[in-house]
Design a protein around this motif. Structure first.
Motif, mmCIF file in Angstrom:
data_model
loop_
_atom_site.group_PDB
_atom_site.id
_atom_site.type_symbol
_atom_site.label_atom_id
_atom_site.label_comp_id
_atom_site.label_asym_id
_atom_site.label_seq_id
_atom_site.Cartn_x
_atom_site.Cartn_y
_atom_site.Cartn_z
ATOM 1 N N ASP A 145 0.828 -1.207 0.000
ATOM 2 C CA ASP A 145 0.000 0.000 0.000
ATOM 3 C C ASP A 145 0.861 1.255 0.000
ATOM 4 O O ASP A 145 1.812 1.384 0.773
ATOM 5 C CB ASP A 145 -0.896 -0.021 1.238
ATOM 6 N N GLN A 146 0.536 2.209 -0.888
ATOM 7 C CA GLN A 146 1.188 3.515 -0.859
ATOM 8 C C GLN A 146 0.184 4.661 -0.825
ATOM 9 O O GLN A 146 0.573 5.826 -0.800
ATOM 10 C CB GLN A 146 2.135 3.693 -2.046
ATOM 11 N N THR A 147 -1.120 4.345 -0.812
ATOM 12 C CA THR A 147 -2.140 5.392 -0.756
ATOM 13 C C THR A 147 -2.696 5.598 0.652
ATOM 14 O O THR A 147 -3.464 6.530 0.880
ATOM 15 C CB THR A 147 -3.311 5.052 -1.699
ATOM 16 N N GLY A 148 -2.338 4.697 1.588
ATOM 17 C CA GLY A 148 -2.777 4.846 2.962
ATOM 18 C C GLY A 148 -4.122 4.236 3.288
ATOM 19 O O GLY A 148 -4.638 4.431 4.393
ATOM 20 N N ASP A 149 -4.699 3.456 2.355
ATOM 21 C CA ASP A 149 -5.993 2.839 2.634
ATOM 22 C C ASP A 149 -5.874 1.417 3.161
ATOM 23 O O ASP A 149 -6.891 0.740 3.388
ATOM 24 C CB ASP A 149 -6.888 2.877 1.395
ATOM 25 N N GLY A 150 -4.649 0.939 3.337
ATOM 26 C CA GLY A 150 -4.430 -0.397 3.872
ATOM 27 C C GLY A 150 -4.526 -1.505 2.862
ATOM 28 O O GLY A 150 -4.377 -2.677 3.214
ATOM 29 N N LEU A 151 -4.763 -1.191 1.584
ATOM 30 C CA LEU A 151 -4.868 -2.189 0.533
ATOM 31 C C LEU A 151 -3.662 -2.113 -0.390
ATOM 32 O O LEU A 151 -3.137 -1.019 -0.650
ATOM 33 C CB LEU A 151 -6.145 -1.968 -0.293
ATOM 34 N N PRO A 152 -3.216 -3.248 -0.908
ATOM 35 C CA PRO A 152 -2.091 -3.211 -1.850
ATOM 36 C C PRO A 152 -2.495 -2.525 -3.151
ATOM 37 O O PRO A 152 -3.678 -2.449 -3.495
ATOM 38 C CB PRO A 152 -1.765 -4.686 -2.074
ATOM 39 N N GLU A 153 -1.489 -2.031 -3.873
ATOM 40 C CA GLU A 153 -1.713 -1.463 -5.201
ATOM 41 C C GLU A 153 -1.465 -2.549 -6.247
ATOM 42 O O GLU A 153 -0.900 -3.609 -5.948
ATOM 43 C CB GLU A 153 -0.805 -0.253 -5.438
ATOM 44 N N CYS A 154 -1.882 -2.295 -7.480
ATOM 45 C CA CYS A 154 -1.822 -3.290 -8.547
ATOM 46 C C CYS A 154 -0.920 -2.811 -9.677
ATOM 47 O O CYS A 154 -1.002 -1.648 -10.088
ATOM 48 C CB CYS A 154 -3.218 -3.581 -9.092
ATOM 49 N N ILE A 155 -0.080 -3.716 -10.187
ATOM 50 C CA ILE A 155 0.839 -3.416 -11.279
ATOM 51 C C ILE A 155 0.449 -4.264 -12.486
ATOM 52 O O ILE A 155 0.175 -5.462 -12.359
ATOM 53 C CB ILE A 155 2.300 -3.733 -10.898
ATOM 54 N N GLY A 156 0.446 -3.657 -13.664
ATOM 55 C CA GLY A 156 0.177 -4.378 -14.890
ATOM 56 C C GLY A 156 1.260 -4.131 -15.915
ATOM 57 O O GLY A 156 1.845 -3.038 -15.971
ATOM 58 N N GLY A 157 1.550 -5.142 -16.723
ATOM 59 C CA GLY A 157 2.519 -5.027 -17.807
ATOM 60 C C GLY A 157 1.838 -5.271 -19.140
ATOM 61 O O GLY A 157 1.091 -6.245 -19.296
ATOM 62 N N ALA A 170 1.952 -0.034 -15.627
ATOM 63 C CA ALA A 170 1.036 0.864 -14.933
ATOM 64 C C ALA A 170 0.882 0.423 -13.494
ATOM 65 O O ALA A 170 0.806 -0.769 -13.198
ATOM 66 C CB ALA A 170 -0.326 0.889 -15.622
ATOM 67 N N CYS A 171 0.833 1.411 -12.594
ATOM 68 C CA CYS A 171 0.543 1.173 -11.174
ATOM 69 C C CYS A 171 -0.810 1.799 -10.878
ATOM 70 O O CYS A 171 -1.025 3.000 -11.126
ATOM 71 C CB CYS A 171 1.627 1.787 -10.303
ATOM 72 N N LEU A 172 -1.739 1.006 -10.347
ATOM 73 C CA LEU A 172 -3.103 1.445 -10.109
ATOM 74 C C LEU A 172 -3.463 1.332 -8.635
ATOM 75 O O LEU A 172 -2.970 0.449 -7.919
ATOM 76 C CB LEU A 172 -4.091 0.602 -10.924
ATOM 77 N N THR A 179 -5.396 5.499 -11.838
ATOM 78 C CA THR A 179 -3.986 5.515 -12.218
ATOM 79 C C THR A 179 -3.161 6.235 -11.161
ATOM 80 O O THR A 179 -3.453 7.377 -10.794
ATOM 81 C CB THR A 179 -3.799 6.229 -13.570
ATOM 82 N N LEU A 180 -2.119 5.568 -10.671
ATOM 83 C CA LEU A 180 -1.131 6.210 -9.802
ATOM 84 C C LEU A 180 0.062 6.670 -10.621
ATOM 85 O O LEU A 180 0.563 7.775 -10.426
ATOM 86 C CB LEU A 180 -0.694 5.250 -8.693
ATOM 87 N N TRP A 181 0.550 5.820 -11.532
ATOM 88 C CA TRP A 181 1.580 6.230 -12.485
ATOM 89 C C TRP A 181 1.630 5.236 -13.640
ATOM 90 O O TRP A 181 1.142 4.112 -13.522
ATOM 91 C CB TRP A 181 2.959 6.383 -11.851
ATOM 92 N N THR A 182 2.193 5.678 -14.742
ATOM 93 C CA THR A 182 2.450 4.809 -15.889
ATOM 94 C C THR A 182 3.862 5.072 -16.386
ATOM 95 O O THR A 182 4.435 6.130 -16.149
ATOM 96 C CB THR A 182 1.459 5.052 -17.042
ATOM 97 N N SER A 226 7.211 4.718 -6.350
ATOM 98 C CA SER A 226 6.347 5.843 -5.988
ATOM 99 C C SER A 226 5.871 6.634 -7.192
ATOM 100 O O SER A 226 4.795 7.237 -7.152
ATOM 101 C CB SER A 226 7.071 6.779 -5.016
ATOM 102 N N ASP A 227 6.659 6.653 -8.302
ATOM 103 C CA ASP A 227 6.260 7.469 -9.451
ATOM 104 C C ASP A 227 6.551 6.820 -10.805
ATOM 105 O O ASP A 227 6.235 7.403 -11.849
ATOM 106 C CB ASP A 227 6.909 8.851 -9.395
ATOM 107 N N GLY A 228 7.186 5.631 -10.834
ATOM 108 C CA GLY A 228 7.439 4.934 -12.081
ATOM 109 C C GLY A 228 8.660 5.381 -12.846
ATOM 110 O O GLY A 228 8.907 4.890 -13.951
ATOM 111 N N THR A 229 9.448 6.317 -12.300
ATOM 112 C CA THR A 229 10.675 6.714 -12.984
ATOM 113 C C THR A 229 11.705 5.590 -12.910
ATOM 114 O O THR A 229 11.727 4.815 -11.956
ATOM 115 C CB THR A 229 11.273 7.993 -12.378
ATOM 116 N N MET A 230 12.569 5.522 -13.919
ATOM 117 C CA MET A 230 13.538 4.437 -13.978
ATOM 118 C C MET A 230 14.734 4.716 -13.070
ATOM 119 O O MET A 230 15.335 5.793 -13.136
ATOM 120 C CB MET A 230 14.023 4.235 -15.420
#
Length: 503
Positions: A145-157, A170-172, A179-182, A226-230
C-alpha cells in the motif's frame, strides 16, 4: 558425513481432481478459501483464443466449479493471473488478471475480479489510458500500500501496438483502479515484480522483464515504485520472459531473470551483475526457491526448454542437476517440503509442452519422485498446500486445448507413499549411502541386487560406470576437485546423489 537417499519408484501420483472444459488453462493460482470448507480454492485462467468461459474458480478440495465467467478476455500467459487479498471489502480474496485481445475493454486491460462470484470490481484499459495506446496485457502483480488505505496497489505489464516505445507498465490504486503512475517502455512488459525499497522513500520498487520483439537489449528495468521513474536498466540476455526475487538472509534480494534467447541473469538491486548463464533454447520460466546448500543464497529452478528441468546454484548460476522432463519444458514450480521416505524434502515440478507430462524431482539430488503423462501439452505448473487435504503441497497442471483430452486443469498429491518405509509394493528394501566429501575413493553402499552406478560431472559428461553390489569403493583419485553426480539404477528403480571431491 554420510548422504542417505531413499529409493523411489517412477510411479504416477495420486490424482485429486480435474476440471475446466472450455479451453487451455494457462495459469492456476490459489485464492484462499471461498466456499468455507477450510481448504484453499483456485482460479484458472484460460487462453483468450479458446472457448468461453475464460475464467474459472474451483474448489481446492475436490475441483468442483464454484463459478465460471465469460465476461473477460482470458489471459495470454502464466504471468497474467494472480490471486490477491480482499480488495472489495467482502471478506474474501479476489483475482487480478491482465487481458490480451481487442482494443475495447475488457481487452488490453488490468482487471480486478471478485473472488466470490467473478463479478467485475474495476478495469483499467491500457489502450485508452496510455498516449501510445499500449497493447495486450501480459503480466500483473501487487505491491504494498502507498495510498494509505491499507490495501495493496496493482501493477500491470502491457505489450506494444506494433512499434518500439508503445508498451507500458502501470501502477493502479488497488481499491479503485485509478492511475497512480504509468511508464512507457521499449518493448512488451512480459513480467512485473514488486521488490524491497531501494531509494529509502518508504515505497517498494518495481522490476520489469521486457521483451517480445527484440526492440532493445536493455530488457530489465528497476522503477521507483512511488512514481514509475527508472532507477536503472540492464541487459537481460535477450527478451526477458520471467523475473523472480532470490530472498537472502543477509541483505536485499537478488533478481533472477530468464530470456527467450536462452540466457539466465542475476542482478542485485543496485544493478550489479552477479552472474549470467547462456543455457540456450527458449527459457520461459525461472523460480527462486529455498537455500539447499546452506550458503544463505536460494537455489533457482529453471524451465530449460529442451534441456529439461534444471536446478541452478543461486550463488554462482552453475548447474546442480538437469532432468530430461521432455521437449519444450516451459514451466517450473517449487514444491517445498514433500513428504517422502520418512522425510520432508524440497522438490521441483517441471511441465513439458511437447513431452506431454509433468515431473516431480527431489531438488537436492534431481532424482525423479514421479511423473504424470497427458495427451495434451502442459503449459503451466504450480504448487501450494491445500489445508485439510495433505501436509505436502499439491501440484497443479494446466493443459493446452489441442487434443481430445476433455479436462485441462488437474491437481495431484505430491507425496505418493511409494518410497521405502511406506510399504510400496515392489520397492527395494534398503537405501543408498554415500560417504561425502571424498578423497581418493568414494565409499558407497547399495541395497541388495546389482546396481549400475554412473558418475557425471556437472556438464553431464559420463566419467565412470560400474555394476556394484553391497559395499563398494570407487576410485576417484586424480579427479579434479568439485561436485559430481551419481545415478544408481536397478531395474525400474533409480537413486540419485551428489558428492564432492576434495583436493
Amino acid at each position: 558425513m554420510y548422504l542417505i537417499l531413499m529409493i523411489l519408484t517412477a510411479s504416477a501420483p495420486d490424482t485429486l481432481w480435474w476440471n475446466v472444459t472450455s479451453g487451455g488453462v494457462y495459469s492456476i493460482v490459489e485464492i484462499g478459501d471461498l466456499n468455507g470448507d477450510g481448504t484453499r480454492d483456485v482460479a484458472c485462467g484460460v487462453n483468450f483464443w479458446d472457448d468461453q468461459p475464460t475464467l474459472w474458480c474451483l474448489s481446492g478440495a475436490d475441483g468442483a466449479t464454484i463459478w465460471s465467467s465469460d465476461q473477460y478476455k482470458g489471459i495470454y500467459q502464466d504471468e497474467g493471473l494472480a490471486g490477491v487479498p480482499d480488495m472489495d471489502g467482502d471478506g474474501y480474496n479476489d483475482i487480478l488478471l491482465a487481458t490480451p485481445g481487442g482494443y475495447a475493454p475488457p481487452g488490453r486491460c488490468l482487471i480486478l475480479v471478485s473472488g466470490v462470484d467473478g463479478s467485475l470490481v474495476w478495469q483499467w484499459s491500457a489502450y485508452e489510458n496510455m498516449p501510445s495506446g499500449a497493447g495486450w496485457g501480459y503480466s500483473c502483480c501487487i505491491m504494498e500500500d502507498q495510498t494509505g488505505d491499507g490495501l495493496p496497489e496493482c501493477i500491470g505489464g502491457f505489450g506494444s501496438t506494433g512499434s518500439s516505445n508503445t508498451s507500458a507498465a502501470a501502477c493502479l490504486d488497488g481499491a479503485t483502479g485509478d492511475t497512480l503512475w504509468t511508464r512507457t517502455v521499449a518493448d512488451a512488459v512480459e513480467d512485473v515484480l514488486a521488490v524491497p525499497d531501494v531509494n529509502q522513500d518508504g515505497v517498494q520498487e518495481v522490476v520489469l522483464g521486457i521483451g517480445g520483439n527484440h526492440y532493445t537489449d536493455y530488457t530489465i528495468e528497476l522503477l521507483d515504485g512511488s512514481d514509475g521513474t527508472m532507477l536503472w536498466s540492464r541487459m537481460g540476455g535477450g527478451d526477458v520472459m520471467c523475473v523472480d526475487a532470490m530472498d537472502r538472509e543477509d541483505t536485499l534480494p537478488w533478481i533472477v531473470t530468464s530470456s527467450f534467447d536462452g540466457e539466465v541473469t542475476c542482478y542485485d538491486l543496485g544493478g550489479t551483475l552477479i552472474w549470467d548463464r547462456d543455457i540456450g533454447g527458449m527459457l520461459l520460466d525461472v523460480e527462486a526457491g529455498p537455500d539447499l546448500d546452506g550458503d544463505g543464497i536460494p537455489e533457482v529452478a529453471l524451465a530449460g526448454d529442451n534441456a529439461g528441468t534444471m536446478c541452478l546454484d543461486g550463488a554462482t548460476g552453475n548447474t546442480l542437476w538437469t532432468y530430461p522432463s521432455g521437449s519444450n519444458t516451459w514451466s517450473v514450480a517449487w514444491a517445498d517440503s514433500v513428504y517422502t521416505g520418512g522425510f520432508y524434502v524440497p522438490c521441483i515440478v517441471g511441465g513439458s509442452v511437447n513431452g506431454y507430462r509433468i515431473t516431480l524431482n527431489d531438488a537436492l539430488t534431481g532424482g525423479l519422485q514421479w511423473e504424470q503423462p497427458f495427451t495434451e501439452r502442459v503449459y503451466s505448473v504450480s504448487s501450494f498446500v491445500l489445508d485439510g487435504v495433505s501436509s505436502s503441497p499439491a501440484v497443479f497442471a494446466g493443459l493446452q486445448d489441442q487434443q481430445p483430452q476433455p479436462y485441462h486443469a488437474w491437481a495431484f498429491l505430491s507425496s505418493t507413499g511409494t518410497s521405502v518405509g511406506h510399504g510400496a509394493e515392489g520397492a527395494f528394501a534398503g537405501r543408498l549411502i554415500l560417504r561425502n566429501p571424498v578423497r581418493g575413493s568414494l565409499s558407497l553402499s547399495v541395497p541388495s541386487g546389482e546396481w549400475v552406478c554412473s558418475v557425471y560431472d556437472l556438464t553431464g559428461r559420463l566419467l565412470a560406470r560400474e555394476t556394484v553390489e553391497g559395499d563398494t569403493e570407487l576410485d576417484v583419485s586424480g579427479w579434479n576437485p568439485g561436485c559430481y553426480l551419481l545415478v544408481a539404477s536397478c531395474g525400474d528403480s533409480e537413486m540419485r546423489g551428489s558428492f564432492t571431491v576434495l583436493e
